[in-house]
Write a protein that holds these residues in place. Structure first.
Motif, mmCIF file in Angstrom:
data_model
loop_
_atom_site.group_PDB
_atom_site.id
_atom_site.type_symbol
_atom_site.label_atom_id
_atom_site.label_comp_id
_atom_site.label_asym_id
_atom_site.label_seq_id
_atom_site.Cartn_x
_atom_site.Cartn_y
_atom_site.Cartn_z
ATOM 1 N N ILE A 57 41.632 46.191 45.138
ATOM 2 C CA ILE A 57 42.586 45.088 45.036
ATOM 3 C C ILE A 57 43.279 44.849 46.376
ATOM 4 O O ILE A 57 43.507 43.696 46.776
ATOM 5 C CB ILE A 57 43.622 45.385 43.937
ATOM 6 N N GLU A 58 43.588 45.922 47.089
ATOM 7 C CA GLU A 58 44.216 45.779 48.406
ATOM 8 C C GLU A 58 43.303 45.034 49.377
ATOM 9 O O GLU A 58 43.758 44.194 50.153
ATOM 10 C CB GLU A 58 44.578 47.155 48.962
ATOM 11 N N VAL A 59 41.993 45.340 49.322
ATOM 12 C CA VAL A 59 41.044 44.634 50.189
ATOM 13 C C VAL A 59 40.990 43.157 49.816
ATOM 14 O O VAL A 59 41.003 42.269 50.683
ATOM 15 C CB VAL A 59 39.636 45.264 50.092
ATOM 16 N N LEU A 60 40.930 42.868 48.505
ATOM 17 C CA LEU A 60 40.892 41.472 48.057
ATOM 18 C C LEU A 60 42.120 40.711 48.542
ATOM 19 O O LEU A 60 42.017 39.572 49.010
ATOM 20 C CB LEU A 60 40.829 41.408 46.528
ATOM 21 N N ASN A 61 43.269 41.338 48.436
ATOM 22 C CA ASN A 61 44.514 40.668 48.818
ATOM 23 C C ASN A 61 44.691 40.551 50.325
ATOM 24 O O ASN A 61 45.373 39.640 50.804
ATOM 25 C CB ASN A 61 45.713 41.414 48.229
ATOM 26 N N SER A 62 44.063 41.457 51.067
ATOM 27 C CA SER A 62 44.284 41.466 52.515
ATOM 28 C C SER A 62 43.375 40.511 53.277
ATOM 29 O O SER A 62 43.821 39.844 54.209
ATOM 30 C CB SER A 62 44.109 42.885 53.070
ATOM 31 N N ASN A 63 42.095 40.450 52.879
ATOM 32 C CA ASN A 63 41.192 39.595 53.668
ATOM 33 C C ASN A 63 40.806 38.294 52.971
ATOM 34 O O ASN A 63 40.227 37.405 53.601
ATOM 35 C CB ASN A 63 39.919 40.358 54.073
ATOM 36 N N GLY A 64 41.105 38.183 51.686
ATOM 37 C CA GLY A 64 40.836 36.927 50.985
ATOM 38 C C GLY A 64 39.374 36.632 50.766
ATOM 39 O O GLY A 64 39.030 35.562 50.245
ATOM 40 N N HIS A 65 38.484 37.543 51.163
ATOM 41 C CA HIS A 65 37.053 37.326 50.977
ATOM 42 C C HIS A 65 36.647 37.862 49.608
ATOM 43 O O HIS A 65 36.588 39.061 49.395
ATOM 44 C CB HIS A 65 36.257 38.021 52.078
ATOM 45 N N VAL A 66 36.360 36.954 48.677
ATOM 46 C CA VAL A 66 36.018 37.343 47.314
ATOM 47 C C VAL A 66 34.501 37.464 47.190
ATOM 48 O O VAL A 66 33.769 36.513 47.476
ATOM 49 C CB VAL A 66 36.534 36.302 46.299
ATOM 50 N N PRO A 67 34.000 38.629 46.777
ATOM 51 C CA PRO A 67 32.549 38.802 46.642
ATOM 52 C C PRO A 67 31.996 38.000 45.472
ATOM 53 O O PRO A 67 32.730 37.635 44.545
ATOM 54 C CB PRO A 67 32.404 40.310 46.394
ATOM 55 N N ASP A 68 30.717 37.726 45.510
ATOM 56 C CA ASP A 68 30.064 37.031 44.402
ATOM 57 C C ASP A 68 29.943 37.944 43.186
ATOM 58 O O ASP A 68 30.062 37.497 42.050
ATOM 59 C CB ASP A 68 28.666 36.548 44.812
ATOM 60 N N ILE A 69 29.677 39.225 43.445
ATOM 61 C CA ILE A 69 29.512 40.205 42.370
ATOM 62 C C ILE A 69 30.235 41.492 42.747
ATOM 63 O O ILE A 69 30.201 41.914 43.901
ATOM 64 C CB ILE A 69 28.018 40.515 42.123
ATOM 65 N N VAL A 70 30.866 42.115 41.760
ATOM 66 C CA VAL A 70 31.497 43.423 41.953
ATOM 67 C C VAL A 70 30.762 44.447 41.102
ATOM 68 O O VAL A 70 30.539 44.228 39.911
ATOM 69 C CB VAL A 70 32.977 43.398 41.540
ATOM 70 N N LEU A 71 30.362 45.552 41.720
ATOM 71 C CA LEU A 71 29.762 46.673 40.999
ATOM 72 C C LEU A 71 30.870 47.694 40.813
ATOM 73 O O LEU A 71 31.293 48.344 41.761
ATOM 74 C CB LEU A 71 28.590 47.257 41.790
ATOM 75 N N LEU A 72 31.357 47.821 39.588
ATOM 76 C CA LEU A 72 32.593 48.554 39.315
ATOM 77 C C LEU A 72 32.341 49.820 38.494
ATOM 78 O O LEU A 72 31.889 49.752 37.353
ATOM 79 C CB LEU A 72 33.564 47.636 38.573
ATOM 80 N N ASP A 73 32.656 50.954 39.093
ATOM 81 C CA ASP A 73 32.562 52.226 38.375
ATOM 82 C C ASP A 73 33.678 52.291 37.332
ATOM 83 O O ASP A 73 34.742 51.712 37.504
ATOM 84 C CB ASP A 73 32.701 53.379 39.381
ATOM 85 N N ILE A 74 33.421 53.013 36.239
ATOM 86 C CA ILE A 74 34.425 53.145 35.182
ATOM 87 C C ILE A 74 35.392 54.287 35.471
ATOM 88 O O ILE A 74 36.605 54.120 35.450
ATOM 89 C CB ILE A 74 33.757 53.380 33.814
ATOM 90 N N ASN A 75 34.853 55.462 35.748
ATOM 91 C CA ASN A 75 35.681 56.660 35.913
ATOM 92 C C ASN A 75 36.015 56.902 37.380
ATOM 93 O O ASN A 75 35.166 57.361 38.142
ATOM 94 C CB ASN A 75 34.955 57.872 35.324
ATOM 95 N N MET A 76 37.252 56.564 37.741
ATOM 96 C CA MET A 76 37.714 56.754 39.119
ATOM 97 C C MET A 76 39.157 57.249 39.094
ATOM 98 O O MET A 76 39.900 56.944 38.158
ATOM 99 C CB MET A 76 37.648 55.431 39.901
ATOM 100 N N PRO A 77 39.577 57.968 40.125
ATOM 101 C CA PRO A 77 40.987 58.383 40.203
ATOM 102 C C PRO A 77 41.874 57.223 40.617
ATOM 103 O O PRO A 77 41.387 56.189 41.071
ATOM 104 C CB PRO A 77 40.954 59.469 41.289
ATOM 105 N N ILE A 78 43.163 57.402 40.454
ATOM 106 C CA ILE A 78 44.212 56.453 40.872
ATOM 107 C C ILE A 78 44.202 55.186 40.009
ATOM 108 O O ILE A 78 45.186 54.858 39.358
ATOM 109 C CB ILE A 78 44.096 56.074 42.369
ATOM 110 N N MET A 79 43.088 54.438 40.004
ATOM 111 C CA MET A 79 42.967 53.231 39.179
ATOM 112 C C MET A 79 41.519 53.097 38.757
ATOM 113 O O MET A 79 40.642 52.806 39.579
ATOM 114 C CB MET A 79 43.426 51.996 39.974
ATOM 115 N N ASP A 80 41.248 53.326 37.478
ATOM 116 C CA ASP A 80 39.859 53.359 37.019
ATOM 117 C C ASP A 80 39.318 51.964 36.734
ATOM 118 O O ASP A 80 39.999 50.949 36.944
ATOM 119 C CB ASP A 80 39.710 54.270 35.792
ATOM 120 N N GLY A 81 38.078 51.907 36.247
ATOM 121 C CA GLY A 81 37.419 50.626 36.035
ATOM 122 C C GLY A 81 38.070 49.763 34.980
ATOM 123 O O GLY A 81 38.169 48.536 35.131
ATOM 124 N N VAL A 82 38.526 50.375 33.883
ATOM 125 C CA VAL A 82 39.169 49.607 32.819
ATOM 126 C C VAL A 82 40.477 48.993 33.315
ATOM 127 O O VAL A 82 40.762 47.815 33.075
ATOM 128 C CB VAL A 82 39.426 50.495 31.587
#
Length: 218
Positions: free
Chosen positions: A42-67
């Protein structure tokens, strides 16, 4: 040839690097950045404004997970095409991701050819769900529609189906509908047979396909 941009959100660096190498081997896709968790993404999205066409999103992650990340995207960038990646194929997780607007759900042990097809389908059709996840639901529905079969659902069946697409347990649905758990079990089994599906995931995908619920509604 247009190249579709992809962002990888996964905390396992080795897997993310391998996935980037695989994506780079496809002519019309390119990875533009990798994030280790939803917060960084989210920080990258907000900082550079470049929105990818597709996001490959893992579910189980620390700090902020996929859900959690999908929840944020639902509220802030619902148009973004997300394919969930996980080793987890439990109904609750899949239903949550679909309700938050994921366009596909892939298990990490899939064949590279299937992965490539998933990317193509999300670009061209707007979604991809494998037979392993849907229990061949889409094939069944396509066959029925081609034969012009009409599936009639009673008002209470539609009401139950909408609740089944939420995070509520069957017991909670029974309380909400002022019915006994046994009656709710009857609705569930009846819809399984009527819609030719085998699981709650099947009910969710049927509801999405036939616009009985909206992907970005609570």
């Amino acid at each position: 040839m247009k190249k579709y941009s992809i962002a990888i959100v996964d905390d396992h660096l080795l897997f993310a690097q391998s996935l980037q190498t695989l994506v780079s081997s496809f002519d019309n896709y390119e990875v533009i950045f990798h994030a280790a968790n939803g917060k960084d993404f989210i920080e990258v999205l907000n900082s550079n404004g470049h929105v990818p066409d597709i996001v490959l999103l893992d579910i189980n992650m620390p700090i902020m997970d996929g859900v959690e990340t999908m929840g944020w995207l639902k509220e802030n960038m619902p148009e973004l095409k997300v394919i969930a990646l996980s080793m987890d194929d439990t109904e609750d997780t899949i239903i949550k991701m679909l309700r938050f607007g994921a366009k596909g759900y892939l298990l990490k042990d899939i064949h590279p050819n299937i992965f490539k097809q998933a990317l193509s389908d999300v670009v061209e059709k707007g979604f991809y769900f494998s037979d392993r996840i849907t229990n061949t639901l889409l094939d069944t529905l396509d066959k029925k529609e081609s034969e012009k079969d009409q599936i009639y659902l009673k008002d209470r069946e539609v009401e139950f189906l909408k609740y089944a697409c939420s995070e509520m347990t069957y017991k909670e649905i029974a309380n909400e509908m002022c019915l006994s758990p046994k009656t709710i079990d009857g609705y569930r089994e009846s819809l399984f047979e009527k819609l030719q599906v085998k699981s709650r995931i099947g009910l969710v995908l049927y509801a999405i396909k036939h616009e009985l619920i909206e992907m970005n509604d609570e």
